[in-house]
Motif scaffolding. Sequence first.
Motif, PDB file in Angstrom:
ATOM      1  N   ALA A  11       0.843  -1.199   0.000  1.00 57.85           N
ATOM      2  CA  ALA A  11       0.000   0.000   0.000  1.00 57.85           C
ATOM      3  C   ALA A  11       0.877   1.248   0.000  1.00 57.85           C
ATOM      4  O   ALA A  11       0.626   2.203  -0.737  1.00 57.85           O
ATOM      5  N   TRP A  12       1.922   1.249   0.812  1.00 57.32           N
ATOM      6  CA  TRP A  12       2.862   2.382   0.893  1.00 57.32           C
ATOM      7  C   TRP A  12       3.494   2.631  -0.479  1.00 57.32           C
ATOM      8  O   TRP A  12       3.547   3.772  -0.958  1.00 57.32           O
ATOM      9  N   ALA A  13       3.968   1.560  -1.123  1.00 60.62           N
ATOM     10  CA  ALA A  13       4.604   1.694  -2.433  1.00 60.62           C
ATOM     11  C   ALA A  13       3.613   2.229  -3.470  1.00 60.62           C
ATOM     12  O   ALA A  13       3.979   3.061  -4.310  1.00 60.62           O
ATOM     13  N   ALA A  14       2.367   1.776  -3.405  1.00 64.27           N
ATOM     14  CA  ALA A  14       1.348   2.255  -4.343  1.00 64.27           C
ATOM     15  C   ALA A  14       1.070   3.741  -4.127  1.00 64.27           C
ATOM     16  O   ALA A  14       0.924   4.499  -5.095  1.00 64.27           O
ATOM     17  N   LEU A  15       1.000   4.160  -2.861  1.00 67.52           N
ATOM     18  CA  LEU A  15       0.780   5.580  -2.566  1.00 67.52           C
ATOM     19  C   LEU A  15       1.963   6.417  -3.039  1.00 67.52           C
ATOM     20  O   LEU A  15       1.782   7.508  -3.580  1.00 67.52           O
ATOM     21  N   ARG A  16       3.177   5.924  -2.859  1.00 67.80           N
ATOM     22  CA  ARG A  16       4.374   6.650  -3.305  1.00 67.80           C
ATOM     23  C   ARG A  16       4.379   6.780  -4.831  1.00 67.80           C
ATOM     24  O   ARG A  16       4.666   7.838  -5.381  1.00 67.80           O
TER      25      ARG A  16
END
Length: 76
Positions: A34-39
Motif C-alpha cells: 500500500a505504501w509503495a502504491a501511494l508513493r
Amino acid sequence: MKVRLKISKDGAELHNGSYEVEDARDFGNACAEAWAALRQRQLERQTSIGALMENIDRSVLDDLVDSQISVEPLAS
C-alpha cells in the motif's frame, strides 16, 4: 484469511487492495505494498521534472495524516 485494506482521506479513496494475511509478516507486506502504491501515485501526479524535484522529499506520511485505514475480512 483474505482481507481488504482500505485507506481514505476526506472522503477520497487513496488505496484499496485485497491481500492474503495469515500472520504479522503478511500484514506488514500488505502495508508495504500500500505504501509503495501511494508513493507511486505521488510521483505520477507530478506534471514536470521540476515539480517532481520540488516534491521528491515529500513523504507518503504527509498524505496519510488524518486518513482512515480499515481492514475488512473478505469471503473466501
